[in-house]
Design an enzyme around this catalytic site. Structure first.
Site, PDB file in Angstrom:
ATOM      1  N   LYS A  22      55.712   6.533 -97.428  1.00 43.61           N
ATOM      2  CA  LYS A  22      56.996   6.240 -96.944  1.00 43.61           C
ATOM      3  C   LYS A  22      57.020   6.613 -95.409  1.00 43.61           C
ATOM      4  O   LYS A  22      57.493   5.888 -94.733  1.00 43.61           O
ATOM      5  CB  LYS A  22      58.268   6.929 -97.646  1.00 43.61           C
ATOM      6  CG  LYS A  22      59.275   6.859 -96.899  1.00 43.61           C
ATOM      7  CD  LYS A  22      60.608   7.634 -97.617  1.00 43.61           C
ATOM      8  CE  LYS A  22      60.665   9.029 -97.271  1.00 43.61           C
ATOM      9  NZ  LYS A  22      61.094   9.730 -96.169  1.00 43.61           N
ATOM     10  N   ASN A  23      56.625   7.814 -95.118  1.00 43.20           N
ATOM     11  CA  ASN A  23      56.720   8.352 -93.893  1.00 43.20           C
ATOM     12  C   ASN A  23      55.697   7.782 -92.776  1.00 43.20           C
ATOM     13  O   ASN A  23      55.417   8.376 -91.714  1.00 43.20           O
ATOM     14  CB  ASN A  23      56.589   9.959 -94.192  1.00 43.20           C
ATOM     15  CG  ASN A  23      57.806  10.459 -94.762  1.00 43.20           C
ATOM     16  OD1 ASN A  23      58.689   9.668 -94.828  1.00 43.20           O
ATOM     17  ND2 ASN A  23      57.704  11.600 -95.096  1.00 43.20           N
ATOM     18  N   ARG A  92      67.817   8.694 -91.132  1.00 44.71           N
ATOM     19  CA  ARG A  92      67.271   9.321 -89.821  1.00 44.71           C
ATOM     20  C   ARG A  92      66.133   8.571 -89.401  1.00 44.71           C
ATOM     21  O   ARG A  92      65.905   8.699 -88.136  1.00 44.71           O
ATOM     22  CB  ARG A  92      67.465  10.653 -89.986  1.00 44.71           C
ATOM     23  CG  ARG A  92      66.642  11.422 -90.646  1.00 44.71           C
ATOM     24  CD  ARG A  92      66.663  12.825 -90.551  1.00 44.71           C
ATOM     25  NE  ARG A  92      65.796  13.186 -89.521  1.00 44.71           N
ATOM     26  CZ  ARG A  92      66.239  13.592 -88.157  1.00 44.71           C
ATOM     27  NH1 ARG A  92      67.449  13.533 -88.067  1.00 44.71           N
ATOM     28  NH2 ARG A  92      65.300  13.935 -87.236  1.00 44.71           N
ATOM     29  N   ASP A 307      57.906  18.778 -98.080  1.00 49.78           N
ATOM     30  CA  ASP A 307      58.367  17.780 -98.803  1.00 49.78           C
ATOM     31  C   ASP A 307      57.827  18.018-100.281  1.00 49.78           C
ATOM     32  O   ASP A 307      58.334  17.174-101.198  1.00 49.78           O
ATOM     33  CB  ASP A 307      57.905  16.472 -98.312  1.00 49.78           C
ATOM     34  CG  ASP A 307      58.374  16.105 -96.970  1.00 49.78           C
ATOM     35  OD1 ASP A 307      58.341  14.942 -96.466  1.00 49.78           O
ATOM     36  OD2 ASP A 307      59.600  16.729 -96.930  1.00 49.78           O
ATOM     37  N   ILE A 329      60.136  25.234 -92.666  1.00 46.52           N
ATOM     38  CA  ILE A 329      60.454  24.076 -91.681  1.00 46.52           C
ATOM     39  C   ILE A 329      61.857  23.701 -91.775  1.00 46.52           C
ATOM     40  O   ILE A 329      62.504  23.400 -90.712  1.00 46.52           O
ATOM     41  CB  ILE A 329      59.659  22.546 -92.069  1.00 46.52           C
ATOM     42  CG1 ILE A 329      58.245  23.008 -92.504  1.00 46.52           C
ATOM     43  CG2 ILE A 329      60.058  21.648 -91.626  1.00 46.52           C
ATOM     44  CD1 ILE A 329      57.594  23.187 -91.088  1.00 46.52           C
TER      45      ILE A 329
HETATM   46  C1  EPZ Z   1      59.660  14.048 -91.111  1.00 46.82           C
HETATM   47  O1  EPZ Z   1      60.850  14.319 -90.608  1.00 46.82           O
HETATM   48  C2  EPZ Z   1      59.547  13.426 -92.509  1.00 46.82           C
HETATM   49  N1  EPZ Z   1      60.261  12.051 -92.619  1.00 46.82           N
HETATM   50  C3  EPZ Z   1      60.240  14.582 -93.326  1.00 46.82           C
HETATM   51  O2  EPZ Z   1      60.144  13.849 -94.646  1.00 46.82           O
HETATM   52  C4  EPZ Z   1      59.708  15.939 -93.339  1.00 46.82           C
HETATM   53  O3  EPZ Z   1      60.145  16.883 -94.306  1.00 46.82           O
HETATM   54  C5  EPZ Z   1      59.438  16.250 -92.053  1.00 46.82           C
HETATM   55  O4  EPZ Z   1      58.827  15.298 -91.052  1.00 46.82           O
HETATM   56  C6  EPZ Z   1      58.597  17.381 -92.166  1.00 46.82           C
HETATM   57  O5  EPZ Z   1      57.272  17.372 -92.440  1.00 46.82           O
HETATM   58  C7  EPZ Z   1      59.503  11.096 -92.083  1.00 46.82           C
HETATM   59  O6  EPZ Z   1      58.505  10.940 -91.597  1.00 46.82           O
HETATM   60  C8  EPZ Z   1      60.432   9.759 -91.905  1.00 46.82           C
HETATM   61  P1  EPZ Z   1      60.297  16.925 -88.161  1.00 46.82           P
HETATM   62  P2  EPZ Z   1      61.048  14.558 -89.240  1.00 46.82           P
HETATM   63  O7  EPZ Z   1      60.660  16.452 -86.615  1.00 46.82           O
HETATM   64  O8  EPZ Z   1      60.176  13.939 -88.421  1.00 46.82           O
HETATM   65  C9  EPZ Z   1      62.810  20.391 -86.227  1.00 46.82           C
HETATM   66  C10 EPZ Z   1      61.095  13.146 -96.824  1.00 46.82           C
HETATM   67  O9  EPZ Z   1      61.530  13.721 -97.808  1.00 46.82           O
HETATM   68  N2  EPZ Z   1      62.832  19.714 -85.033  1.00 46.82           N
HETATM   69  O10 EPZ Z   1      58.644  17.117 -88.124  1.00 46.82           O
HETATM   70  O11 EPZ Z   1      62.509  14.238 -88.763  1.00 46.82           O
HETATM   71  C11 EPZ Z   1      63.199  19.975 -87.224  1.00 46.82           C
HETATM   72  O12 EPZ Z   1      64.808  20.288 -87.403  1.00 46.82           O
HETATM   73  C12 EPZ Z   1      61.278  13.584 -95.279  1.00 46.82           C
HETATM   74  O13 EPZ Z   1      60.045  12.202 -96.819  1.00 46.82           O
HETATM   75  C13 EPZ Z   1      63.703  20.077 -83.908  1.00 46.82           C
HETATM   76  O14 EPZ Z   1      63.837  21.230 -83.636  1.00 46.82           O
HETATM   77  O15 EPZ Z   1      60.988  16.349 -89.163  1.00 46.82           O
HETATM   78  C14 EPZ Z   1      62.388  20.705 -88.413  1.00 46.82           C
HETATM   79  O16 EPZ Z   1      62.859  22.119 -88.588  1.00 46.82           O
HETATM   80  C15 EPZ Z   1      62.443  14.689 -95.501  1.00 46.82           C
HETATM   81  N3  EPZ Z   1      63.818  19.387 -82.770  1.00 46.82           N
HETATM   82  C16 EPZ Z   1      61.127  20.633 -87.768  1.00 46.82           C
HETATM   83  O17 EPZ Z   1      61.269  20.309 -86.339  1.00 46.82           O
HETATM   84  C17 EPZ Z   1      63.399  17.973 -82.921  1.00 46.82           C
HETATM   85  O18 EPZ Z   1      63.558  17.441 -81.971  1.00 46.82           O
HETATM   86  C18 EPZ Z   1      60.235  19.694 -88.445  1.00 46.82           C
HETATM   87  O19 EPZ Z   1      60.815  18.450 -88.250  1.00 46.82           O
HETATM   88  C19 EPZ Z   1      62.809  17.557 -83.833  1.00 46.82           C
HETATM   89  C20 EPZ Z   1      62.664  18.241 -85.153  1.00 46.82           C
END
Ligand code: EPZ
Length: 420
Positions: A22-23, A92, A307, A329
């Site tokens: 999916k991701n 999102r 995840d 995370i």
């Molecule tokens: C991706 O989300 C995945 N989704 C998530 O999977 C996954 O949990 C996550 O990466 C972490 O591995 C997709 O790929 C569609 P991040 P993403 O930006 O990219 C913080 C699932 O269940 N952050 O890597 O949105 C954030 O709050 C989903 O399949 C900032 O602070 O996650 C988090 O604490 C859920 N500022 C950490 O970084 C930003 O601008 C990692 O988030 C962006 C993120």
């Protein structure tokens, strides 16, 4: 709305084939916005999130057909740079159309994604990255409005307070591939899904090196052409099915697995004493041995994946002894704790930690899904519990697990759907 009912206690046995990730498919579908030429994406899982992303591509002017795991994307009659709230708020990940819209059209108006139950989910790193490439950004009425006469390559440090960001890395990479000059992304996300996006972009003619490592280098090009690509297998679905074998005491052959994507999970399960064998993309998981409790800390890849945290918590909740689960995370990603405790688990939350005291058996109960991976954790708990578990709001599950009921039923699970 439907609920999923599981009669627990069946040892799952047989074979399951893992679907596309999916991701990986979500950003790769967004990347088709970078060209007007046809793209063919194969191995696409039939998920709610896939359908949501296709709706967004169509709203942005693409023709997108989806049939039997294959998506054909071709140029439509118009180009739009406006991804509206109605569409982005349902998923999102749609925010990752920002980079390709900016790269291709030099402008974008994309709704800020909402938060969700697992966290606030800011986008500061996304905006930091594209403004470093020369985009002028304003936030107005819940939208990011970005314009760039010309994007130019730059050095970008993309690490945040929680480490690297998957979709921010995706967005910046997709904006940089058509920028003038060289872009270096430092503290880039190393997830296999980011590397798969880079592989697709390279097939389109992009010049990218270092994907899958913390430093990605991109040499901008003038034009990207269409390409064909097959999505990598979903390592989180694979991990979930491996745990289904372990938590039910079953014996499952998990097919279409990229073993090297499961390093941290395999390491932890081996530490717990699980019987796992792997050969030629097939992984055999047997729940024959009594497991030992293990401590988990979620980290960016190649660390233990957030995840898989809920699913691992379910397994540890029926593993005798004390396990400590630390979520680094998304520190609030514990909605499943209360639901598991309703099934008789002994889990205590302390901030970003959950202390799990394994019990002999969970008892089936009516529970509520809150997010995709919490739902998966509840399914695993239900499969192993005594009696029936009914999981409401299973649309969360349908977002990320293709044909999950059929796959479980084929493994012998007693699973059915009922109207809420
Ligand atoms: C991706 O989300 C995945 N989704 C998530 O999977 C996954 O949990 C996550 O990466 C972490 O591995 C997709 O790929 C569609 P991040 P993403 O930006 O990219 C913080 C699932 O269940 N952050 O890597 O949105 C954030 O709050 C989903 O399949 C900032 O602070 O996650 C988090 O604490 C859920 N500022 C950490 O970084 C930003 O601008 C990692 O988030 C962006 C993120």
């Amino acid at each position: 709305m439907d609920k999923l009912v599981i009669e627990g206690g069946v040892k799952l046995k047989g074979e399951v084939t893992i679907s596309g990730a999916k991701n990986a498919v979500l950003p790769i579908l967004a990347a088709t916005l970078l060209t007007d030429e046809p793209c063919v994406i194969k191995g696409v899982p039939n998920l709610r999130d896939t359908v949501s992303m296709l709706k967004i591509l169509r709203a942005l002017g693409k023709n997108a057909e989806f049939e039997k795991g294959r998506v054909n994307v071709t140029r439509g009659k118009f180009h739009s740079h406006f991804a509206e709230y109605r569409l982005v708020s349902t998923m999102r990940a749609s925010f990752c159309v920002l980079g390709p819209l900016l790269g291709k059209l030099k402008k974008a108006k994309v709704s800020l994604p909402g938060g969700c139950v697992i966290g606030v989910r800011p986008v500061d790193l996304h905006l930091k990255g594209i403004s470093a490439l020369g985009a002028d950004i304003s936030i107005d009425s819940g939208y990011v409005i970005a314009r760039a006469g010309n994007l130019r390559g730059s050095y970008i440090y993309l690490g945040g307070i929680y480490g690297s960001s998957v979709l921010a890395t995706d967005n910046v990479m997709m904006a940089a591939v058509l920028a003038k000059g060289k872009t270096t992304i430092e503290s880039a996300a190393c997830e296999p899904e980011v590397a798969d996006l880079a592989e697709f972009l390279i097939k389109m003619g992009a010049k990218i090196k270092g994907h899958g490592t913390p430093v990605i280098e991109i040499e901008g090009v003038k034009h990207l052409h269409g390409a064909a690509h097959t999505i990598i297998p979903d390592r989180i679905e694979a991990g979930t099915m491996i745990l289904a074998a372990l938590i039910t005491g079953g014996d499952i052959l998990v097919k279409n697995v990229q073993y090297q994507h499961l390093g941290a999970l395999i390491d932890k399960l081996s530490e717990a004493g699980a019987a796992l064998e792997h050969r030629d993309g097939i992984l055999r998981a047997r729940g024959t041995r009594r497991l030992k409790p293990v401590n988990i800390t979620t980290l960016p890849y190649p660390g233990f994946p957030t995840d898989m945290q809920a699913q691992m918590m379910s397994l540890m909740s029926v593993t005798p002894g004390i396990s400590l689960i630390t979520e680094k995370i998304y520190p609030d990603r514990f909605m499943h704790v209360a639901e598991l405790n309703r099934m008789g688990a002994h889990i205590q939350r302390e901030g970003p930690h959950a202390i799990v005291e394994g019990v002999k058996k969970l008892s089936g109960a009516p529970v509520m899904a809150s997010d995709l991976r919490a739902s998966a954790g509840l399914v695993l708990a239900g499969l192993s519990a005594r009696g029936n578990t009914s999981i409401s709001r299973i649309y969360h599950l349908e977002r990320g697990y293709e044909s999950i009921e059929e796959k479980l039923i084929n493994l012998g699970a007693k699973v059915w759907r009922e109207k809420e």
